[in-house]
Design a protein around this motif. Structure first.
Motif: not given
Length: 309
Positions: A176-188
């Motif tokens: 969800g962090l990647f999909k909805y926020k584009g936050d690649t660092k937190a998503a990884l």
């Protein structure tokens, strides 16, 4: 290793139904859902087995919405309904279980039947009834499935406050962090954590591959898709994503070989023909490309990408 040894002994000696049930539940708890599903399906009427079969089917339904790259919305919904239908059958026959198990089954059934508001009410009721008992993080985890977008991320946060190493909540939050926020660092970070806890979590590898692809780490993305494919070879989307990443990285011959292999295993997977057509077009094989686009449209006349190529 202990589970593999038990499986070998059961296979050699015929094995009791209870032995197969224990093995299947063991695979479930170490995160190997495909082997759990296969093993538990041998003994569906052993006590407790239907509950876990229902959980696995519901998890697969939710995963269809997270990993079905290239599918149309109709296809995703059809796959979701297929798995939720199986989940409902198992929950109907589940019978025994702990009080929390029965509450979880009630929530899962409501989700499977698209009674989202009832499911959310049951989640709240479960949290009030059981307080801080072990297992109550599942009520937040299930709420995360029911709430799209940022509300689902907040529910994951609450689940992880109670169980910091909860791989499903980490997977859903990272995705969800990647999909909805584009936050690649937190998503990884979340997906890395989920994989560290459960190295058999194919979908987490696949979604980490998507994040790595977005950051330009094509080698890392390809490695993740290859691992996901090895863990769940029956899932076409992982090899589809691998071929797409290889094509974006400029390795058109490897991409073509990947799509060839995909279509040998899944000859009715229409998006695979579209991307193989694109790979052929990259290699100047225009006749082959047009033939693939035509095959895609015959399988799915609504496939937009084939019309526009």
């Amino acid at each position: 290793q202990a589970l593999a040894d038990l499986e070998r002994i059961l296979a050699e000696e015929g094995g009791s139904p209870r032995g197969w049930a224990v093995l299947g539940m063991g695979w479930y708890f170490v995160g190997d859902a495909p082997r759990a599903l296969e093993t538990l399906s041998r003994v569906p009427d052993e006590p407790g087995v239907r509950f876990y079969l229902g959980r696995i089917c519901l998890e697969y339904a939710v995963l269809e919405l997270f990993v079905s790259e290239g599918d149309s919305l109709d296809e995703k919904n059809a796959a979701f309904r297929e798995w939720t239908g199986k989940a409902i059958v198992h929950f109907d026959r589940a019978g025994q279980g702990t009080e929390i198990d029965r509450d979880v089954a009630r929530i899962c059934r409501a989700l499977a039947e698209d009674r989202t508001q009832e499911a959310l009410a049951y989640c709240e009721e479960g949290r009030k009834r059981f307080g801080s008992e072990p297992g109550t993080e599942e009520f937040w985890g299930l709420e995360a499935y029911a709430r799209p977008g940022l509300a689902g991320l907040a529910a994951c946060d609450r689940a992880l406050e109670r169980r910091p190493h909860y791989p499903w909540a980490l997977f859903v939050r990272g995705s969800g962090l990647f999909k909805y926020k584009g936050d690649t660092k937190a998503a990884l970070a979340d997906l890395d954590h989920a994989i560290a806890i459960n190295p058999r979590f194919a979908e987490a590898y696949s979604n980490r591959g998507k994040v790595r692809d977005r950051t330009g780490d094509w080698k890392g993305a390809a490695a993740d898709y290859e691992t996901a494919t090895r863990l769940r070879p029956e899932q076409p989307h992982f090899r589809f994503n691998l071929g797409s990443t290889l094509r974006r990285s400029g390795d058109h011959a490897a991409a073509l070989a990947c799509f060839d292999e995909l279509l040998r295993s899944h000859p009715r997977f229409a998006p695979g023909y579209v991307n193989r057509g694109n790979a052929r077009k990259d290699l100047k094989d225009f006749d082959g490309a047009f033939a693939d686009f035509d095959s895609a449209l015959k399988l799915d006349p609504k496939l937009f990408h084939a019309w526009t190529n």
